[in-house]
Design a protein around this motif. Structure first.
Motif, PDB file in Angstrom:
ATOM      1  N   VAL A   1      -4.577   0.439  -2.100  1.00  0.00           N
ATOM      2  CA  VAL A   1      -5.738   0.979  -1.384  1.00  0.00           C
ATOM      3  C   VAL A   1      -5.770   2.499  -1.452  1.00  0.00           C
ATOM      4  CG1 VAL A   1      -6.747   1.260   0.920  1.00  0.00           C
ATOM      5  CG2 VAL A   1      -6.009  -0.995   0.151  1.00  0.00           C
ATOM      6  N   PHE A   2      -4.611   3.147  -1.272  1.00  0.00           N
ATOM      7  CA  PHE A   2      -4.567   4.607  -1.207  1.00  0.00           C
ATOM      8  C   PHE A   2      -4.196   5.257  -2.538  1.00  0.00           C
ATOM      9  CE2 PHE A   2      -3.353   3.585   3.375  1.00  0.00           C
ATOM     10  CZ  PHE A   2      -4.673   3.643   3.793  1.00  0.00           C
ATOM     11  N   THR A   3      -4.077   4.458  -3.579  1.00  0.00           N
ATOM     12  CA  THR A   3      -3.733   5.007  -4.895  1.00  0.00           C
ATOM     13  C   THR A   3      -4.786   4.615  -5.935  1.00  0.00           C
ATOM     14  OG1 THR A   3      -2.312   3.070  -5.242  1.00  0.00           O
ATOM     15  CG2 THR A   3      -1.251   5.098  -4.488  1.00  0.00           C
ATOM     16  N   SER A   4      -5.957   4.205  -5.472  1.00  0.00           N
ATOM     17  CA  SER A   4      -7.033   3.778  -6.362  1.00  0.00           C
ATOM     18  C   SER A   4      -8.365   4.199  -5.746  1.00  0.00           C
ATOM     19  CB  SER A   4      -6.991   2.257  -6.558  1.00  0.00           C
ATOM     20  OG  SER A   4      -7.316   1.594  -5.344  1.00  0.00           O
ATOM     21  N   ASP A   5      -9.448   3.703  -6.319  1.00  0.00           N
ATOM     22  CA  ASP A   5     -10.772   4.004  -5.780  1.00  0.00           C
ATOM     23  C   ASP A   5     -11.248   2.912  -4.827  1.00  0.00           C
ATOM     24  OD1 ASP A   5     -11.128   2.001  -7.597  1.00  0.00           O
ATOM     25  OD2 ASP A   5     -12.774   2.949  -8.690  1.00  0.00           O
ATOM     26  N   SER A   6     -10.339   2.326  -4.080  1.00  0.00           N
ATOM     27  CA  SER A   6     -10.669   1.250  -3.150  1.00  0.00           C
ATOM     28  C   SER A   6     -11.694   1.708  -2.114  1.00  0.00           C
ATOM     29  CB  SER A   6      -9.406   0.783  -2.424  1.00  0.00           C
ATOM     30  OG  SER A   6      -9.736  -0.071  -1.345  1.00  0.00           O
TER      31      SER A   6
ATOM     32  N   SER B   1       2.942  -2.836   1.212  1.00  0.00           N
ATOM     33  CA  SER B   1       2.517  -1.489   0.848  1.00  0.00           C
ATOM     34  C   SER B   1       1.021  -1.452   0.580  1.00  0.00           C
ATOM     35  CB  SER B   1       3.257  -1.017  -0.408  1.00  0.00           C
ATOM     36  OG  SER B   1       2.914   0.325  -0.714  1.00  0.00           O
ATOM     37  N   LEU B   2       0.421  -0.311   0.888  1.00  0.00           N
ATOM     38  CA  LEU B   2      -0.945  -0.003   0.458  1.00  0.00           C
ATOM     39  C   LEU B   2      -0.958   1.153  -0.529  1.00  0.00           C
ATOM     40  CD1 LEU B   2      -2.944  -0.206   3.830  1.00  0.00           C
ATOM     41  CD2 LEU B   2      -2.699  -1.970   2.074  1.00  0.00           C
ATOM     42  N   THR B   3       0.236   1.617  -0.920  1.00  0.00           N
ATOM     43  CA  THR B   3       0.345   2.788  -1.783  1.00  0.00           C
ATOM     44  C   THR B   3       1.080   2.475  -3.081  1.00  0.00           C
ATOM     45  OG1 THR B   3       2.295   3.425  -0.477  1.00  0.00           O
ATOM     46  CG2 THR B   3       0.214   4.499   0.062  1.00  0.00           C
ATOM     47  N   ALA B   4       1.072   1.219  -3.486  1.00  0.00           N
ATOM     48  CA  ALA B   4       1.696   0.857  -4.757  1.00  0.00           C
ATOM     49  C   ALA B   4       0.860   1.386  -5.918  1.00  0.00           C
ATOM     50  CB  ALA B   4       1.815  -0.658  -4.861  1.00  0.00           C
ATOM     51  N   PRO B   5       1.477   1.715  -7.034  1.00  0.00           N
ATOM     52  CA  PRO B   5       0.685   2.052  -8.224  1.00  0.00           C
ATOM     53  C   PRO B   5      -0.223   0.880  -8.576  1.00  0.00           C
ATOM     54  CG  PRO B   5       3.015   2.565  -8.555  1.00  0.00           C
ATOM     55  CD  PRO B   5       2.933   1.782  -7.288  1.00  0.00           C
ATOM     56  N   PRO B   6      -1.456   1.146  -8.977  1.00  0.00           N
ATOM     57  CA  PRO B   6      -2.368   0.039  -9.279  1.00  0.00           C
ATOM     58  C   PRO B   6      -1.786  -1.000 -10.233  1.00  0.00           C
ATOM     59  CG  PRO B   6      -3.584   2.092  -9.218  1.00  0.00           C
ATOM     60  CD  PRO B   6      -2.139   2.463  -9.077  1.00  0.00           C
ATOM     61  N   ALA B   7      -1.011  -0.576 -11.206  1.00  0.00           N
ATOM     62  CA  ALA B   7      -0.435  -1.523 -12.163  1.00  0.00           C
ATOM     63  C   ALA B   7       0.621  -2.415 -11.530  1.00  0.00           C
ATOM     64  CB  ALA B   7       0.172  -0.759 -13.343  1.00  0.00           C
ATOM     65  N   ALA B   8       1.139  -2.018 -10.370  1.00  0.00           N
ATOM     66  CA  ALA B   8       2.180  -2.802  -9.703  1.00  0.00           C
ATOM     67  C   ALA B   8       1.645  -3.619  -8.537  1.00  0.00           C
ATOM     68  CB  ALA B   8       3.285  -1.867  -9.198  1.00  0.00           C
ATOM     69  N   ALA B   9       0.352  -3.525  -8.255  1.00  0.00           N
ATOM     70  CA  ALA B   9      -0.213  -4.194  -7.089  1.00  0.00           C
ATOM     71  C   ALA B   9      -0.273  -5.708  -7.305  1.00  0.00           C
ATOM     72  CB  ALA B   9      -1.610  -3.655  -6.795  1.00  0.00           C
ATOM     73  N   GLY B  10      -0.212  -6.424  -6.189  1.00  0.00           N
ATOM     74  CA  GLY B  10      -0.310  -7.884  -6.237  1.00  0.00           C
ATOM     75  C   GLY B  10       0.440  -8.499  -5.086  1.00  0.00           C
ATOM     76  N   ALA B  11       0.249  -9.796  -4.903  1.00  0.00           N
ATOM     77  CA  ALA B  11       0.902 -10.534  -3.820  1.00  0.00           C
ATOM     78  C   ALA B  11       1.698 -11.687  -4.408  1.00  0.00           C
ATOM     79  CB  ALA B  11      -0.138 -11.053  -2.830  1.00  0.00           C
ATOM     80  N   ASP B  12       2.950 -11.783  -3.984  1.00  0.00           N
ATOM     81  CA  ASP B  12       3.826 -12.865  -4.460  1.00  0.00           C
ATOM     82  C   ASP B  12       4.639 -13.383  -3.288  1.00  0.00           C
ATOM     83  OD1 ASP B  12       3.563 -12.723  -7.539  1.00  0.00           O
ATOM     84  OD2 ASP B  12       3.994 -10.638  -6.974  1.00  0.00           O
ATOM     85  N   VAL B  13       4.799 -14.700  -3.234  1.00  0.00           N
ATOM     86  CA  VAL B  13       5.697 -15.332  -2.276  1.00  0.00           C
ATOM     87  C   VAL B  13       6.548 -16.335  -3.032  1.00  0.00           C
ATOM     88  CG1 VAL B  13       5.916 -16.752  -0.200  1.00  0.00           C
ATOM     89  CG2 VAL B  13       4.067 -15.068  -0.369  1.00  0.00           C
ATOM     90  N   GLU B  14       7.852 -16.233  -2.844  1.00  0.00           N
ATOM     91  CA  GLU B  14       8.801 -17.137  -3.487  1.00  0.00           C
ATOM     92  C   GLU B  14       9.660 -17.803  -2.421  1.00  0.00           C
ATOM     93  OE1 GLU B  14      11.493 -16.070  -7.059  1.00  0.00           O
ATOM     94  OE2 GLU B  14      12.798 -15.924  -5.292  1.00  0.00           O
ATOM     95  N   LEU B  15       9.719 -19.131  -2.450  1.00  0.00           N
ATOM     96  CA  LEU B  15      10.563 -19.907  -1.552  1.00  0.00           C
ATOM     97  C   LEU B  15      11.736 -20.491  -2.344  1.00  0.00           C
ATOM     98  CD1 LEU B  15       7.776 -21.972   0.260  1.00  0.00           C
ATOM     99  CD2 LEU B  15       8.935 -19.952   1.160  1.00  0.00           C
TER     100      LEU B  15
END
Length: 298
Positions: free
Chosen positions: A150-155, A218-232
């Motif tokens: 959010v804070f590292t892009s044009d969101s 995080s809301l400040t990840a580099p755009p190329a690293a953004a995403g959501a993952d959950v591992e059980l």
């Protein structure tokens, strides 16, 4: 069900207004916002009434959808519940547990339905996966990463004052908890909380099933690293949260379906205001841990 929209910001325009207008079981009746000119513009776009007075809107609807900052949402949700209006709310329900509890208590006293829109819980593939994993015993640990840019892009959300103040813990933390709690059980203890780069935080949680989880938010990840993952990981092996094939509007349409069903049957939805309270309580505890860690390091 006649429903009014409270809020005119980017999320109201991108998700709430189109979902309410397109839902066959809803009559999108009008818009109220803190900026009358913005309410007027959004109302004209959908051919509905713009209200200058929130109480005037409440007097003419059966339900409200709220797309406002959490501190504003909580007070208006209490007001709407006291007027007997069903509640379609956004996450986080509030940023203070006392305010969240006031919403849930007002809804319970008034006998109105409530649904909090945790996006992932209303997307088809993730929701089905959560149900399957919740029915599987023996989970040992989980890892959740919810990394926004959010804070590292044009969101469009980059100028949000409450996100600037509260950061990832309160913006994407609710999403992670909404996935983990139905699978691993309630959080018995926040075992650790630490700051990472910028607004990034790391949490370690102990759950009622005996499993532990780690969260990176995080809301400040580099755009190329953004995403959501959950591992059980557990006795049955490893399971990963699937990607959703759909956006926010179809998910919000399902949240509206859930509100209609709850209002009709009187049965609470798993993502009701009471669940929103629990998420707020956990985040408030984590925030206090983070404040303690900051004071120690200072």
């Amino acid at each position: 069900m006649r429903i009014g929209l409270l809020g005119t910001g980017p999320w109201a325009r991108a998700a709430y207004a189109p979902a309410l207008a397109g839902h066959p079981g809803l009559d999108f009746a009008g818009v109220w916002g803190r900026r009358p000119e913005a309410a007027g513009a959004l109302a004209r776009e959908y051919g509905v009434r713009a209200y200058d007075d929130v109480d005037a809107l409440l007097a003419e609807v059966d339900a409200v959808a709220v797309a406002l900052p959490p501190a504003v949402q909580a007070a208006l949700a209490v007001r709407a519940a006291q007027a007997g209006r069903h509640l379609l709310l956004d996450k986080p329900l509030a940023v203070e547990a006392a305010e969240a509890r006031a919403v849930a208590e007002a809804a319970e006293r008034a006998g109105v339905a409530s649904v909090v829109f945790f996006t992932t819980r209303f997307q088809k593939e993730p929701d089905a996966w959560i149900g399957e994993q919740a029915a599987t015993a023996g989970w040992f640990t989980a890892r959740a990463q919810w990394l926004g840019s959010v804070f590292t892009s044009d969101s469009p959300f980059a100028d949000s004052p409450w996100r600037r103040e509260k950061g990832a813990l309160w913006d994407v933390g609710p999403h992670a908890l909404s996935v983990l709690l139905p699978v691993l059980g309630d959080v018995r203890q926040v075992l650790a909380a630490a700051h990472g780069p910028s607004d990034t935080v790391h949490l370690v949680l102990d759950h009622a099933t005996g499993a532990s989880s780690t969260l990176t938010l995080s809301l400040t990840a580099p755009p190329a690293a953004a995403g959501a993952d959950v591992e059980l990981r557990g006795e049955s092996g490893v399971s990963l949260l699937p990607r959703s094939t759909e956006g926010a509007v179809p998910a919000l349409t399902r949240a509206a379906d859930a509100l209609l069903t709850s209002a009709r049957t009187g049965r609470p939805h798993p993502c009701d205001a009471a669940f929103g309270v629990r998420v707020t309580e956990i985040l408030e505890t984590a925030e206090s841990h983070l404040a303690g860690a900051a004071s120690v390091s200072a």
